[in-house]
Motif scaffolding. Structure first.
Motif, PDB file in Angstrom:
ATOM      1  N   SER A   1     -14.514  36.919   0.621  1.00 46.44           N
ATOM      2  CA  SER A   1     -13.722  35.796   1.708  1.00 46.44           C
ATOM      3  C   SER A   1     -12.476  36.683   2.102  1.00 46.44           C
ATOM      4  CB  SER A   1     -13.383  34.546   0.799  1.00 46.44           C
ATOM      5  OG  SER A   1     -12.783  34.898  -0.314  1.00 46.44           O
TER       6      SER A   1
ATOM      7  N   ALA B   1      -8.574  33.101   4.875  1.00 48.43           N
ATOM      8  CA  ALA B   1      -9.700  32.071   4.584  1.00 48.43           C
ATOM      9  C   ALA B   1      -9.599  31.446   3.223  1.00 48.43           C
ATOM     10  CB  ALA B   1     -11.243  32.822   4.395  1.00 48.43           C
ATOM     11  N   ARG B   2      -9.086  32.102   2.221  1.00 49.69           N
ATOM     12  CA  ARG B   2      -8.854  31.681   0.837  1.00 49.69           C
ATOM     13  C   ARG B   2      -7.720  30.854   1.076  1.00 49.69           C
ATOM     14  NH1 ARG B   2     -10.396  36.580  -0.806  1.00 49.69           N
ATOM     15  NH2 ARG B   2      -8.570  37.321  -1.363  1.00 49.69           N
TER      16      ARG B   2
ATOM     17  N   ALA C   1      -8.579  27.434   2.753  1.00 48.71           N
ATOM     18  CA  ALA C   1      -9.681  26.685   2.184  1.00 48.71           C
ATOM     19  C   ALA C   1      -8.717  26.099   1.136  1.00 48.71           C
ATOM     20  CB  ALA C   1     -10.527  27.623   1.272  1.00 48.71           C
TER      21      ALA C   1
ATOM     22  N   LEU D   1     -14.638  27.075  -1.605  1.00 47.57           N
ATOM     23  CA  LEU D   1     -15.494  28.249  -0.731  1.00 47.57           C
ATOM     24  C   LEU D   1     -16.843  28.459  -1.013  1.00 47.57           C
ATOM     25  CD1 LEU D   1     -12.721  31.222  -0.579  1.00 47.57           C
ATOM     26  CD2 LEU D   1     -13.710  29.602   1.283  1.00 47.57           C
TER      27      LEU D   1
ATOM     28  N   ILE E   1     -16.549  35.261   4.057  1.00 44.90           N
ATOM     29  CA  ILE E   1     -16.011  33.902   4.614  1.00 44.90           C
ATOM     30  C   ILE E   1     -14.746  34.429   5.382  1.00 44.90           C
ATOM     31  CG2 ILE E   1     -15.267  31.748   4.252  1.00 44.90           C
ATOM     32  CD1 ILE E   1     -16.903  32.021   1.282  1.00 44.90           C
TER      33      ILE E   1
ATOM     34  N   VAL F   1     -14.084  28.761   7.532  1.00 47.82           N
ATOM     35  CA  VAL F   1     -13.302  27.695   6.807  1.00 47.82           C
ATOM     36  C   VAL F   1     -12.978  26.371   7.872  1.00 47.82           C
ATOM     37  CG1 VAL F   1     -11.285  27.040   5.404  1.00 47.82           C
ATOM     38  CG2 VAL F   1     -12.416  29.135   5.197  1.00 47.82           C
TER      39      VAL F   1
END
Lengths: 417, 327, 337
Positions: free
Chosen positions: A135, A139-140, A143, A150, A162, A167
């Protein structure tokens, strides 16, 4: 009284070894006379007396290692004694690192520091790296902010990464909601048993293969909404005429098999050196069993009638559930179909079953209003989503395949001829 | 403001600074009688005389070393490298001497000197005359490395270089000499070092560049805009000191970055910039930082091969699309 | 200009007339000797780090030449640079503190033995890249004329510094600029016979080193570098010409170092002990003392007093350096862009 010191003989020398004493303590020596031999990392050489006198106070015997600057012995007038052994008075002169960092060195004995460091290093090994899904950092972060797990997000980036967009289109699962549903104290609901279920070999394989799939295989997803009104009608007729209880899925297997014949790139496998286009069409059909998923294979499905397919699927599914499936009955698929329609799932994405290049996820058929020639009419509709391995199947290739599939599904007479 | 070419902007800066300060002098190969390979120094010999406009032998180490000896005594020598490829001969003088003396003397002397000249790919100049050195010099503490992309910066930054107290590697780009732009007339309008600038705003991707690659990046950004992709383009202006704050700010907005350089990829400026972005705004990234660079070969002579070896607009566009997951 | 190629000796006449000057020169040579002995001792004790190159045996060269120093002149040297710095009047305590890597060293502990620097006293640096500093001296000489001064640049370098490219580039430009009186520079070859451990006849195609300057139209003369009177006489003549004409000049001083190349040069496999012992018979300090006592310019008591004083200077410098604080960590990031 003169001191004989361990001399620094090179730029990087920090200590030297006493090889042998040429003179004994108490012996009279004269200026220029060799007193002892020392050994450094580069050379062996003799140290000479710098004045006349009596050699005394030998602090480093033969074999001993002395730091640069350490007093090895003294040369002085007879009877001149030092108050204490010279060695005890010598601070280790050559400790440049410690000297540069007195604060750090002063904190703890070096032994403790190294133990501490080791611990830290162990703690820093991230848990579960092997199973981690790719990811993007953003995105992390997103999220985490939105409270999205995730693991539940499908990645659309390269290698299934990802990315922020993935997300963004995922709705957060309320964690507080889960807490609210927990039984209140004194509730009469039976307490659920918490237990650790060891991995069966099969669950292990499923986990491994699917993780392998989502890892290196760059997935992308194409969804189409098919009209199955005619197909459902035809199914009734087939059952009536043949007595074989063919399912909607059996029709889809047949439709997919025929469509694959015109789209060899979808009926293919990616390899390190080449892409294999399979000559035969073998359709894997995902079957749920108590232990998990199995995919028995309908070989040469493009050459089999709907009823043949129906009979074969039924038999294989039965063997799968009783775990009697033979390897060549579940290996060698070239394409896989997964159908969750019977669970009422409208639409989902499936993970490609390697080395297939694609998998078709089939949702439930249901009556939905659609606009047909300007009129709202009720039709039987079914959504299918194909996951494609982008290394083999490009977007247009996948879309083209689905167009062919639509022709077979929406004009089901083609499936019978 | 006047519209000047990059070449004339540099010439103007030299004249203004030589008029302003009698300690400024210029030396180099064929800069006087011959009037300079790129005619940057045309007319200077006649105007300032042979003591201030020194035609040197072909001896780069000699030129730079003597300039160091002058600078330590308060002169402000400007050394023209016919091309920066030749400055490798003077590497010891530049890197071991000019860059270090102020430091190892504990600040007893300043080193107000400028080494200027063109670098980068030309047209069929082949392997020994087409190189870019900003990362090479950028590696060494004690130097300033300027890479102006516009006539205004060329003038303003050269003036800063001449008036400063540290050795400045002033990297011009021969392909930009004919480029025109608005340049301030004020002889005291100087441009500082270590201040990057956003030259085009955009929300979707950050393109980081300098010198001639800025021109390329802006052209790519214009084409991307036609497809609805709005690129923010940043001109670094100096490689050392390197001001990446505007880059970090931009990446916080766009979440993706493309760095464009003409030189080879390994250990280049783009690698340094990409690493800094990753270190500083890691959690803002939605894609790996993309690099657009020249190919990893000595410059070939044949025109078609040469064109294959250097970055073009479409490389920038492709990199932007990769960063946007739109390839 | 006619060039004299023979090695010059010193004549006895008129020594007495400059008695005070000779005493000063002797005193300085003894200070250098004691100071260098102290640096070697402190290196062995681990107090001085890095590389250490001492001037022992070569004292007459720098002392004889820098006796002509005038305020405003600038001096350059290689990494064997302690003597020049001391001779120009730098504080011995500050020099020793620099060698010890202390914060009150003359360069705040940032240069060390190879990069002594004292611009206020005209010393523009010891340099660690062999031969790299000749260009700097040529440039400084140009600047001194550009500023219309009568000052000169003096550049010391060893025989080993004569084989790199920038040596050639520097001297060609110096010779060229000298034609228009724009390069008042004295180049001093401290020919001690060895480039580290490689003897002159093994590193230079032409062993007549001074003659190399003919190629750059730079007048050059040889001198016995152990004879401080001869060095001084030639230096006075050369410097006067340089100041007057703005043209460079080269002195090839033939000398010998008694210590190893550096403090780590223990084995010295490139020369025999006999050779060193033989050369030590021509110790420049001893030669000068003999001559001055013969001429009754100094007494043994005076020499002993000089020795004691020099010993004290060196000792004090060591104590000062030892007690000095390390550089402030903030020094790491000062004096840089």
């Amino acid at each position: 009284m003169g001191e004989i010191i361990m001399p620094k003989m090179g730029d990087a020398m920090t200590e030297g070894r006493v090889v042998r004493w040429h003179k004994k303590a108490g012996e009279k020596v004269t200026k220029g006379e060799a007193l002892l031999e020392i050994e450094t990392d580069k050379v062996n050489l003799d140290l000479e007396a710098e004045e006349d006198g009596i050699l005394d106070n030998i602090a480093f015997e033969a074999g001993a290692v002395a730091p640069v600057g350490a007093v090895l012995a003294t040369v002085g007038a007879p009877g001149a004694k030092r108050a204490e052994k010279p060695a005890a008075a010598v601070a280790p002169a050559a400790a440049p690192v410690a000297a540069a960092e007195p604060a750090a060195a002063a904190k703890k004995p070096s032994g403790e520091i190294s133990v501490h460091e080791k611990k830290t290093a162990e703690q820093e090994i991230p848990a579960g790296v092997a199973g981690r899904r790719r990811s993007s950092p953003l995105a992390r972060k997103m999220a985490a902010q939105k409270g999205i797990d995730l693991a539940l997000v499908a990645g659309s980036g390269p290698g299934g990464r990802i990315v922020a967009a993935d997300v963004e289109r995922t709705r957060p699962v309320s964690r507080t909601g889960a807490t609210a549903l927990a039984p209140a104290p004194g509730s009469r609901l039976p307490v659920l048993e918490a237990k650790v279920v060891p991995l069966t070999a099969m669950r292990r394989t499923i986990a491994k293969r699917l993780a392998e799939s989502i890892g290196p295989v760059p997935h992308f997803f194409l969804t189409v909404d098919l009209d199955v009104t005619k197909l459902l009608q035809q199914r009734e007729q087939v059952i009536e005429i043949t007595g074989v209880k063919a399912s909607v899925n059996d029709f889809i297997v047949r439709a997919v098999a025929l469509a694959l014949r015109s789209h060899p790139l979808v009926n293919a496998s990616f390899g390190d050196e080449a892409i294999t286009l399979h000559g035969d069409v073998h359709i894997g059909v995902a079957v749920a069993t108590p232990e998990g998923l199995l995919t028995p294979v309908i070989r040469n499905a493009d050459r089999k009638s709907v009823t043949d397919i129906a009979t074969e699927v039924r038999a294989l599914a039965e063997k799968a559930r009783s775990r009697k499936l033979l390897p060549d009955e579940y290996q060698g698929s070239t394409f896989t179909i997964s159908n969750l329609g019977m669970f009422g799932v409208e639409e989902f994405t499936a993970i490609i079953n390697p080395p297939n290049a694609a998998i078709l996820a089939v949702g439930a058929a249901a009556q939905r209003p659609v606009v047909d020639a300007g009129q709202v009419v009720v039709r039987d509709r079914m959504k299918v989503t194909m996951s494609c391995d982008h290394r083999v199947v490009d977007g247009a290739v996948g879309a083209d395949f689905l167009r062919t599939l639509r022709q077979y599904v929406e004009q089901p007479l083609r499936l019978l001829i | 403001m006047s519209e000047l070419t990059y070449r004339d902007a540099i010439h103007r800066a030299l004249v203004e600074e030589m008029d302003r300060d009698p300690n400024v002098l210029i030396m180099g190969e064929d800069i006087g009688v011959y009037e300079g390979t790129f005619r940057i120094t045309a007319g200077l010999l006649k105007k300032y005389g042979a003591n201030r406009v020194i035609d040197t032998p072909i001896a780069e180490a000699g030129m730079v070393g003597t300039a160091i000896g002058m600078a330590m005594l308060g002169l402000r020598p400007i050394v023209e490298m016919m091309t920066f490829n030749f400055a490798l001969v003077a590497a010891d003088q530049i890197l071991n001497h000019a860059a270090k003396i102020r430091y190892f003397s504990g600040g007893q002397v300043d080193m107000p000197m400028v080494i200027r000249g063109p670098q980068g790919a030309g047209v069929q100049l082949s392997a020994q005359h087409s190189q870019s050195f900003e990362a090479f010099y950028g590696h060494f503490p004690g130097l300033i490395v300027a890479t102006p992309a516009t006539p205004a910066d060329a003038k303003g930054m050269l003036k800063s270089a001449i008036r400063g107290k540290d050795p400045v590697i002033f990297l011009e780009n021969a392909a930009l000499y004919g480029m025109k732009g608005e340049v301030p007339d004020d002889p005291d309008a100087v441009e500082p070092f270590g201040v990057s600038r956003v030259v085009r705003e955009g929300a979707h991707v950050t393109i980081v560049s300098y010198s001639r690659m800025l021109v390329l990046s802006l052209a790519a950004a214009a084409k991307l805009a036609e497809e609805g992709i709005e690129a923010e383009v940043i001109d670094l202006r100096t490689i050392r000191p390197l001001d990446l704050d505007p880059v970090y700010q931009s990446v916080r907005k766009t979440h993706r970055a493309v760095v464009v350089q003409e030189q080879w990829k390994p250990f280049g400026a783009a690698g340094e910039i990409a690493a800094s972005i990753t270190e500083t705004v890691f959690d803002e990234l939605d894609a790996p930082v993309e690099r657009v660079t020249g190919e990893d070969v000595p410059m070939p002579y044949a025109r078609n091969l040469e064109l294959l070896a250097v970055p073009h607009e479409e490389h920038v566009i492709a990199a932007v699309k990769r960063a946007l997951y739109r390839d | 200009m006619a060039r004299k190629k023979e090695t010059h000796g010193s004549s006895t006449h008129a020594l007495a007339a400059r008695a005070a000057e000779w005493k000063t020169i002797l005193r300085k040579m003894i200070v250098i000797r004691r100071f260098e002995e102290a640096t070697e001792r402190e290196f062995r004790r681990g107090k001085i780090g890095g590389y250490l190159h001492v001037y022992t045996g070569q004292e007459a060269v720098a002392t004889g030449i820098l006796a002509t120093y005038r305020q405003g002149d600038v001096v350059y040297a290689g990494y064997r640079d302690h003597a020049q710095t001391l001779l120009l009047g730098s504080d011995p305590n500050g020099i020793m503190a620099e060698l010890f890597g202390k914060g009150n060293g003359i360069s705040h502990g940032k240069g060390g033995s190879m990069h002594l620097f004292d611009a206020a006293h005209g010393f523009y640096g010891g340099y660690g890249i062999v031969g790299g500093h000749l260009t700097l001296a040529a440039g400084s000489a140009y600047a001194l004329r550009y500023k219309e001064t009568e000052s000169i640049a003096v550049c010391f370098f060893g025989d080993g510094a004569m084989n790199i490219g920038s040596f050639h580039e520097a001297l060609n430009m110096a010779g060229l600029w000298g034609r228009s009186g724009m390069c008042p520079a004295l180049f001093v070859i401290e020919n001690n016979g060895y480039a580290m451990g490689t003897a002159v006849d093994r590193h230079s195609a032409l062993t007549d080193l001074g003659a190399r300057f003919d190629a750059y139209a730079i007048p050059n003369e040889k001198v016995d570098g152990q004879d401080v009177f001869a060095v001084h006489a030639l230096a006075e003549r050369a410097v006067a010409t340089i100041r007057e004409t703005g043209r460079p000049f080269c002195i090839e001083a033939q000398t010998y170092r008694f210590s190893g190349h550096g403090a780590a040069d223990i084995l010295q496999p490139y020369r025999s002990k006999n050779e060193v012992e033989e050369q030590k018979q021509r110790d420049p300090i001893r030669l000068m003392i003999t001559r001055l006592t013969e001429e009754k310019i100094v007494t043994t008591e005076e020499v002993e007093a000089m020795e004691a004083e020099a010993q004290q200077i060196a000792q004090r410098a060591v104590e000062y350096a030892e007690q000095s604080p390390q550089p402030d960590p903030a020094e790491l990031f000062t004096d840089i862009v």
